[in-house]
Design an enzyme around this catalytic site. Structure first.
Site, short mmCIF file in Angstrom:
data_model
loop_
_atom_site.label_atom_id
_atom_site.label_comp_id
_atom_site.label_asym_id
_atom_site.label_seq_id
_atom_site.Cartn_x
_atom_site.Cartn_y
_atom_site.Cartn_z
N ASP A 188 -2.46 -0.31 6.63
CA ASP A 188 -3.41 -0.74 5.60
C ASP A 188 -2.95 -2.02 4.91
OD1 ASP A 188 -4.87 1.44 6.28
OD2 ASP A 188 -4.69 2.49 4.37
N ASP A 196 -6.69 17.90 0.96
CA ASP A 196 -7.58 16.74 1.08
C ASP A 196 -6.79 15.47 1.39
OD1 ASP A 196 -9.79 18.29 0.59
OD2 ASP A 196 -9.92 17.79 -1.54
N GLU A 244 0.84 5.77 0.40
CA GLU A 244 0.16 7.04 0.64
C GLU A 244 0.84 8.07 -0.25
OE1 GLU A 244 -2.55 7.33 2.27
OE2 GLU A 244 -2.50 5.34 3.21
N HIS A 285 -5.49 6.80 7.35
CA HIS A 285 -4.84 5.85 6.44
C HIS A 285 -3.34 5.85 6.72
CE1 HIS A 285 -8.06 5.33 3.17
NE2 HIS A 285 -8.63 5.88 4.23
N ASP A 331 0.85 -1.19 0.00
CA ASP A 331 0.00 0.00 0.00
C ASP A 331 0.88 1.24 0.00
OD1 ASP A 331 -2.74 1.17 0.20
OD2 ASP A 331 -1.90 2.06 2.01
#
Length: 237
Positions: free
Chosen positions: A158, A53, A10, A153, A8
């Site tokens: 994750d 965001d 980010e 997150h 995963d």
């Protein structure tokens, strides 16, 4: 021995082509569907600020990343770790797109050059649970994977959750496989092959009640899939 890496990332935003970059990479290793603890976790200095965001999603501040290494500095270690493995990602197109862009910026070929294959658990979930929410949180709830610690997150967290989700989604798929020969090199245990041809297995037919219950379950599955089950097609062929 099957080696799988649950991965995963980010990022600073949603568009790799628009200049967004990876800020965190989390990887969890599975050998023969078991967690090994040989995980990989890096933060990167992306050379730009995260969108507002995105900050709300991952909570990784721009200041925290200032002294972290660039992706290019750690690319050799990352590729060595991923080499030849099956990579398991939720919404693979997103993460693979970002990884390909980071590799491109270092003058390297795409991710598929280094790994064995990529499995998208989002595509798997949509096939298994049509018409339902299939986010990671939704799958954790549906498959009873504890995600109570996921307030924001995080790539490693994750990846760990996705590993549990993947194992639950595919539970039992290897239960009937019989290997001719198994060798656990980590434990130094060798298992001799077994000749099953000499075995005589009893045949236990289902009772009328069991057949009726089985038919009822199949009907419920067929109804929930909107009549898309394969066995119905064969029955009408």
């Amino acid at each position: 021995m099957t080696r799988q890496i649950v991965l995963d990332t980010e990022t600073t935003g949603l568009s790799a082509e628009g200049g967004d970059r990876i800020i965190e990479l989390g990887c969890v290793e599975l050998l023969n569907r078991k967690l090994t603890g040989n995980n990989l976790h890096f933060y990167f200095n992306p050379g730009r600020d995260s969108h507002e965001d995105a900050l709300k999603v991952h909570g990784i501040s721009n200041e925290f990343l200032r002294d972290k290494p660039k992706f290019s500095e750690l690319a050799p270690d990352i590729l060595e770790y991923l080499q030849g493995a099956e990579i398991i990602i939720h919404n693979a197109a997103f993460d693979v797109g970002f990884l390909n862009k980071e590799l491109e910026l270092t003058g390297r070929p795409a991710l598929k050059t280094y790994v064995g294959s990529v499995t998208d658990t989002l595509a798997m979930a949509k096939e298994m649970f049509p018409g339902k929410r299939n986010s990671l949180d939704a799958l954790c709830d549906r498959l009873e994977v504890d995600n109570s610690g996921r307030t924001l997150h995080g790539a490693l967290l994750d990846a760990e959750l996705l590993a549990d989700v993947y194992i639950n989604m595919t539970r039992g798929q290897d239960a009937l496989l019989v290997a001719d020969e198994a060798d656990d090199s980590a434990g130094g245990i060798s298992v001799a092959a077994i000749d099953l041809r000499s075995l005589s297995l009893p045949v236990l037919p289902a009772s009328e009640q069991e057949v009726a219950l089985h038919a009822e379950v199949l009907t419920q599955i067929d109804k929930s899939s909107g009549g898309k089950t394969i066995w119905r097609k064969f029955q009408t062929a």
